[in-house]
Write a protein that holds these residues in place. Structure first.
Motif, mmCIF file in Angstrom:
data_model
loop_
_atom_site.group_PDB
_atom_site.id
_atom_site.type_symbol
_atom_site.label_atom_id
_atom_site.label_comp_id
_atom_site.label_asym_id
_atom_site.label_seq_id
_atom_site.Cartn_x
_atom_site.Cartn_y
_atom_site.Cartn_z
ATOM 1 N N VAL A 125 0.864 -1.182 0.000
ATOM 2 C CA VAL A 125 0.000 0.000 0.000
ATOM 3 C C VAL A 125 0.900 1.232 0.000
ATOM 4 O O VAL A 125 1.894 1.283 0.734
ATOM 5 C CB VAL A 125 -0.926 0.017 1.239
ATOM 6 N N THR A 126 0.558 2.228 -0.799
ATOM 7 C CA THR A 126 1.363 3.448 -0.863
ATOM 8 C C THR A 126 0.711 4.565 -0.047
ATOM 9 O O THR A 126 -0.501 4.587 0.143
ATOM 10 C CB THR A 126 1.530 3.921 -2.317
ATOM 11 N N SER A 127 1.536 5.498 0.421
ATOM 12 C CA SER A 127 1.051 6.667 1.164
ATOM 13 C C SER A 127 1.690 7.924 0.602
ATOM 14 O O SER A 127 2.877 7.938 0.266
ATOM 15 C CB SER A 127 1.387 6.546 2.655
ATOM 16 N N GLN A 128 0.893 8.985 0.518
ATOM 17 C CA GLN A 128 1.366 10.240 -0.060
ATOM 18 C C GLN A 128 2.277 11.001 0.895
ATOM 19 O O GLN A 128 2.354 10.698 2.089
ATOM 20 C CB GLN A 128 0.167 11.111 -0.427
ATOM 21 N N ILE A 129 2.959 11.989 0.376
ATOM 22 C CA ILE A 129 3.769 12.891 1.190
ATOM 23 C C ILE A 129 2.815 13.805 1.945
ATOM 24 O O ILE A 129 1.827 14.296 1.386
ATOM 25 C CB ILE A 129 4.706 13.718 0.292
ATOM 26 N N ASN A 130 3.090 14.036 3.230
ATOM 27 C CA ASN A 130 2.138 14.822 4.015
ATOM 28 C C ASN A 130 2.489 16.310 4.028
ATOM 29 O O ASN A 130 3.566 16.732 3.603
ATOM 30 C CB ASN A 130 2.010 14.269 5.440
ATOM 31 N N VAL A 131 1.557 17.090 4.543
ATOM 32 C CA VAL A 131 1.690 18.548 4.557
ATOM 33 C C VAL A 131 2.930 18.983 5.346
ATOM 34 O O VAL A 131 3.658 19.895 4.935
ATOM 35 C CB VAL A 131 0.426 19.193 5.146
ATOM 36 N N GLY A 132 3.174 18.320 6.467
ATOM 37 C CA GLY A 132 4.315 18.685 7.295
ATOM 38 C C GLY A 132 5.637 18.528 6.588
ATOM 39 O O GLY A 132 6.541 19.371 6.734
ATOM 40 N N SER A 142 -1.458 18.143 -0.861
ATOM 41 C CA SER A 142 -0.667 18.366 0.355
ATOM 42 C C SER A 142 0.339 19.489 0.136
ATOM 43 O O SER A 142 0.553 20.329 1.024
ATOM 44 C CB SER A 142 0.068 17.083 0.758
ATOM 45 N N ALA A 143 0.947 19.524 -1.036
ATOM 46 C CA ALA A 143 1.901 20.585 -1.345
ATOM 47 C C ALA A 143 1.216 21.946 -1.377
ATOM 48 O O ALA A 143 1.764 22.950 -0.893
ATOM 49 C CB ALA A 143 2.580 20.305 -2.680
ATOM 50 N N GLU A 144 0.017 21.993 -1.925
ATOM 51 C CA GLU A 144 -0.734 23.252 -1.976
ATOM 52 C C GLU A 144 -1.078 23.744 -0.568
ATOM 53 O O GLU A 144 -0.979 24.942 -0.274
ATOM 54 C CB GLU A 144 -2.016 23.056 -2.783
ATOM 55 N N MET A 145 -1.473 22.836 0.282
ATOM 56 C CA MET A 145 -1.785 23.200 1.667
ATOM 57 C C MET A 145 -0.534 23.690 2.386
ATOM 58 O O MET A 145 -0.570 24.687 3.125
ATOM 59 C CB MET A 145 -2.391 22.004 2.395
ATOM 60 N N GLN A 173 0.384 27.269 1.407
ATOM 61 C CA GLN A 173 -0.400 28.303 2.085
ATOM 62 C C GLN A 173 0.049 28.493 3.529
ATOM 63 O O GLN A 173 0.130 29.620 4.023
ATOM 64 C CB GLN A 173 -1.885 27.954 2.045
ATOM 65 N N LEU A 174 0.368 27.404 4.199
ATOM 66 C CA LEU A 174 0.850 27.506 5.580
ATOM 67 C C LEU A 174 2.161 28.297 5.652
ATOM 68 O O LEU A 174 2.350 29.131 6.542
ATOM 69 C CB LEU A 174 1.063 26.103 6.166
ATOM 70 N N VAL A 175 3.057 28.029 4.709
ATOM 71 C CA VAL A 175 4.334 28.733 4.700
ATOM 72 C C VAL A 175 4.124 30.217 4.378
ATOM 73 O O VAL A 175 4.747 31.093 4.983
ATOM 74 C CB VAL A 175 5.309 28.083 3.702
ATOM 75 N N LEU A 176 3.254 30.495 3.437
ATOM 76 C CA LEU A 176 2.990 31.889 3.078
ATOM 77 C C LEU A 176 2.324 32.652 4.218
ATOM 78 O O LEU A 176 2.538 33.856 4.379
ATOM 79 C CB LEU A 176 2.117 31.956 1.824
ATOM 80 N N ASP A 177 1.517 31.955 5.012
ATOM 81 C CA ASP A 177 0.922 32.596 6.188
ATOM 82 C C ASP A 177 2.002 33.022 7.174
ATOM 83 O O ASP A 177 1.895 34.066 7.829
ATOM 84 C CB ASP A 177 -0.059 31.641 6.871
ATOM 85 N N GLU A 178 3.031 32.195 7.289
ATOM 86 C CA GLU A 178 4.132 32.472 8.224
ATOM 87 C C GLU A 178 5.176 33.395 7.612
ATOM 88 O O GLU A 178 5.753 34.252 8.310
ATOM 89 C CB GLU A 178 4.792 31.149 8.645
ATOM 90 N N LEU A 179 5.424 33.224 6.300
ATOM 91 C CA LEU A 179 6.456 33.995 5.609
ATOM 92 C C LEU A 179 5.834 34.623 4.357
ATOM 93 O O LEU A 179 6.002 34.118 3.240
ATOM 94 C CB LEU A 179 7.631 33.088 5.228
ATOM 95 N N PRO A 180 5.116 35.708 4.495
ATOM 96 C CA PRO A 180 4.345 36.283 3.386
ATOM 97 C C PRO A 180 5.177 36.705 2.178
ATOM 98 O O PRO A 180 4.655 36.792 1.063
ATOM 99 C CB PRO A 180 3.669 37.508 4.025
ATOM 100 N N SER A 181 6.455 36.951 2.377
ATOM 101 C CA SER A 181 7.296 37.385 1.254
ATOM 102 C C SER A 181 7.870 36.210 0.457
ATOM 103 O O SER A 181 8.571 36.421 -0.536
ATOM 104 C CB SER A 181 8.445 38.249 1.770
#
Length: 289
Positions: A61-68, A99-102, A105-113
């Motif tokens: 069974v395969t599992s995707q790369i997670n948001v973290g 997951s990459a898209e999420m 957004q998390l990184v941009l929230d923390e580092l807007p530039s």
């Protein structure tokens, strides 16, 4: 400001290639017999080991790369003063791109530039790898991030993926074809011809009786609408390099093609195809329909 190209292990690029060409790669995982394996790094699961265990009845069974995982890598690249260019596994086949898209957004929230560009390749295996290699070539030739993105937006809809699966059981297990169709197909030596549609999903587009005839169909389909501006073709295969070499020879018999690269299908994709799969990746003149 420079940019870091990032991809994932479904691109089937070797560790040696990504190291030599400054590409960062995150790995999906494969759980096999209650053990979870990485698909990148020195301790990674190899396709040979996977296919041998599958032949003995294992059901991985395969599992995707997670948001973290994405967030951590994106932040490290941005904090080092670089932009991010992520080329991801088709959203039509995995949740990895979401997951990459999420994470973006998390990184941009923390580092807007921060500047983070994510591209859904709508491809898998060496089709995805083909696009990564084109991005690397452009970057190494001095192309800006914007120029690379523009080139990829042109190439992605024209990428052709022609696939023949020899083992129908694993396609049925993954829901790609029905179990009755797999049983009947195996009995009468039917080989499905599969491509990747514009949404990045696998679809069955034909059924050919006999492996040799099916492989000839892949070659014919590849040469139809082939763009000679991209004379390099990539072949992904699982467990049968001799057959891959035969297909390579057939392709090189065409005056349009100057180079064919053979690459074993990585464990993530091989989990869903089993042994005997051949996939040909090329660039067409027109967008796929």
């Amino acid at each position: 400001m420079t940019y870091q190209i990032i991809t994932d292990s479904t691109s089937d690029l070797s560790d040696a290639y990504v190291a030599a060409h400054d590409v960062a790669m995150l790995g999906l995982t494969v759980t096999l017999e209650d053990t979870t394996y990485q698909t990148v790094g020195p301790e990674r699961l190899t396709s040979d080991v996977l296919l041998a265990k599958m032949a003995m009845g294992a059901k991985p069974v395969t599992s995707q790369i997670n948001v973290g995982q994405f967030s951590e890598l994106f932040k490290s690249v941005v904090k080092a003063g670089n932009d991010v260019l992520y080329l991801g596994f088709s959203s039509g086949l995995s949740g990895t791109y979401q997951s990459a898209e999420m994470a973006k957004q998390l990184v941009l929230d923390e580092l807007p530039s921060a500047h983070i560009t994510t591209i859904d390749t709508l491809a898998a295996a060496s089709g995805e790898g083909y696009l990564v290699k084109e991005a690397v070539k452009l970057r190494d030739d001095g192309a800006t991030l914007e120029e690379v993105v523009t080139a990829l937006q042109d190439l992605i809809p024209r990428l052709r993926s022609w696939v023949m699966a020899d083992d129908l059981y694993h396609l049925a297990r993954g829901g790609r074809i029905s179990k009755p169709a797999a049983t009947v197909g195996t009995l009468v030596n039917i080989k499905p011809i599969i491509d990747v549609d514009p949404a990045g999903q696998l679809r069955q587009v034909g059924k050919i009786r006999g492996k040799k005839k099916a492989l000839k169909t892949l070659v014919t389909n590849t040469l139809t609408d082939f763009d000679p501006a991209y004379p390099h073709i990539m072949i992904g295969y699982s467990g049968d390099p001799d057959v891959a070499e035969e297909v390579k020879a057939d392709l090189l018999a065409s005056d349009l093609i100057t180079e064919v690269t053979l690459t074993p299908l990585g464990p993530t994709i091989a989990t869903h195809t089993g042994t005997g799969t051949i996939a040909i990746f090329s660039i067409g003149k027109t967008q796929r329909l």
